[in-house]
Design a protein around this motif. Structure first.
Motif: not given
Length: 440
Positions: A232-238, A425-427, A436-440
């Motif tokens: 996502x835009x915060x460099x977090x994986x989802x 859990x790995x993410x 961290x979840x996918x953006x809406x």
């Protein structure tokens, strides 16, 4: 093939060092890349390009007073440990480390990589560095690794003789790709015609595809604008499995696999051999596999995977390594290391041509359209795609996920439900934060 390694490396860059500072002196330093094997100057130069390249590199080393070497200090699966342990000791085993794609995120998350965006000696936006590696190795405004050699993966090879024998134009995939009509629908129509019972005994004699289900399902996902893991835009994986694009691709791939178009090899290394032996008309293979495929008896062509209904352009999969510099070096030392890397990976001025990579590629393919159309298309901005699942870690295992569908008979929805908790859990572990979840 070994005699072509330096050509392939340098020609892929399309950039020379003629704009670099001419008076910079590195004080006789030796800069070492920790690689998987030794890469040395060949005693015998087989092409004019090799002669020019090595003459140019010696000129650069003399002009800027440094020595550059690439030494086999580890393997793809031991390099991260060598990087971490030697850097933490304060005595890195090399100035630059090559990280396999499966360990690039782990290297970045270790906190031991130098932020290349803070250096003046390396312009991250220069076209000599791969966009896909930069994207992978970026965290906020920091960039922790670069790479140069573009290697397209999961190309679609097709046997022209088998196309003709099925009543199809042997160049049909090329023509459909050129017209923008190389779609899932066209691919299925062709697959139906290619799958034939020649002797009317009720058994299929020629299949449309040698089937590597992991590659097929993953390319279906990418070709429809989907992905297994996204950032996502915060460099977090989802986890992106439940996105409409990804689910549509999984459903289509599962349906295709039920139509007897494919032949499954008896071992995972058998796909290419079965294609070469004309047991099937198509196979998904990587660019490097042309070393074997190019010697097959039948003529063949190469296109990108057909595009799905949610895609406007074709895509090609890539999985880039990354060169990283330990952050144990001072800024002055890191500047010199980055400068030497930039020098070494530059093209000689007389080969400073954006299309110079074609010269090495022609010899590796059977026809020019594979290079001038397919590989050229693969190099266009935005076509090469990386799925972040390939760099997350062992727990995010897309092969096991796809096995649940193709081998165990689960529906895509059931397979997603079966692995969601494990992947999350790995993410969470990679992200360092919960949920961290996918953006809406």
């Amino acid at each position: 093939m070994k005699k072509h390694l330096f050509i392939l490396l340098a020609l892929s860059l399309g950039f020379s060092s003629n704009a670099f500072a001419a008076d910079r002196d590195l004080g006789g330093k030796t800069i070492t890349i920790a690689n998987y094997n030794n890469i040395v100057e060949p005693d015998e130069k087989f092409t004019t390009y090799e002669e020019v390249l090595w003459e140019y590199r010696h000129e650069l080393m003399d002009t800027h007073n440094f020595t550059f070497e690439q030494k086999g200090l580890g393997t793809w699966d031991t390099m991260l440990e060598l990087f971490a342990t030697s850097s933490l000791s304060g005595n890195p085993a090399a100035e630059i480390f090559r990280m396999d794609p499966r360990f690039t995120i782990a290297a970045m998350n270790s906190g031991l990589c130098y932020d290349l965006a803070t250096l003046d000696s390396i312009d991250i936006e220069n076209p000599m560095w791969l966009d896909t590696t930069e994207e992978m190795m970026t965290r906020d405004d920091s960039v922790y690794g670069v790479f140069t050699t573009f290697a397209p993966r999961r190309l679609l090879f097709f046997n022209k003789r088998l196309f003709e024998e099925a009543g199809l134009d042997p160049n049909l995939p090329y023509d459909l790709q050129a017209s923008g009509e190389w779609t899932w629908e066209a691919f299925e129509e062709i697959s139906q015609k290619l799958t034939r019972d020649i002797d009317n005994d009720g058994l299929t004699d020629v299949h449309a595809m040698v089937f590597d289900h992991a590659k097929f399902f993953s390319m279906a996902v990418l070709s429809n604008g989907g992905s297994f893991v996204e950032k996502n835009e915060d460099d977090m994986f989802y986890n992106n499995l439940s996105s409409p694009e990804t689910m549509e691709a999984l459903e289509w791939a599962a349906a295709y696999a039920q139509k007897n178009y494919e032949i499954f090899p008896t071992n995972w290394k058998g796909q290419t051999a079965m294609f070469i032996n004309a047991q099937a008309a198509m196979v998904i293979a990587d660019d490097w596999e042309t070393a074997t495929i190019k010697n097959m008896d039948d003529d063949y062509g190469v296109v990108l995977f057909p595009k799905g209904p949610n895609a406007t352009e074709h895509v090609v999969f890539t999985q880039d390594s990354a060169w990283v510099i330990p952050n144990t070096y001072s800024k002055a030392e890191a500047e010199d290391i980055a400068f030497a890397l930039k020098m070494w990976m530059a093209l000689p001025p007389e080969y400073d041509d954006p299309d110079a990579w074609r010269l090495a590629s022609y010899a590796n393919y059977r026809d020019d359209r594979a290079v001038d159309e397919t590989l050229a298309l693969a190099r266009e901005p935005g076509v090469a795609k990386v799925d972040y699942s390939t760099v997350i870690g062992a727990a995010v295992n897309t092969n096991l996920f796809i096995n649940k569908i193709y081998i165990n008979g689960l529906t895509p929805v059931e397979s997603v439900e079966a692995i969601n908790a494990v992947w999350q859990a790995e993410l969470d572990k990679v992200n360092g934060v919960p949920g961290i979840v996918a953006p809406k």
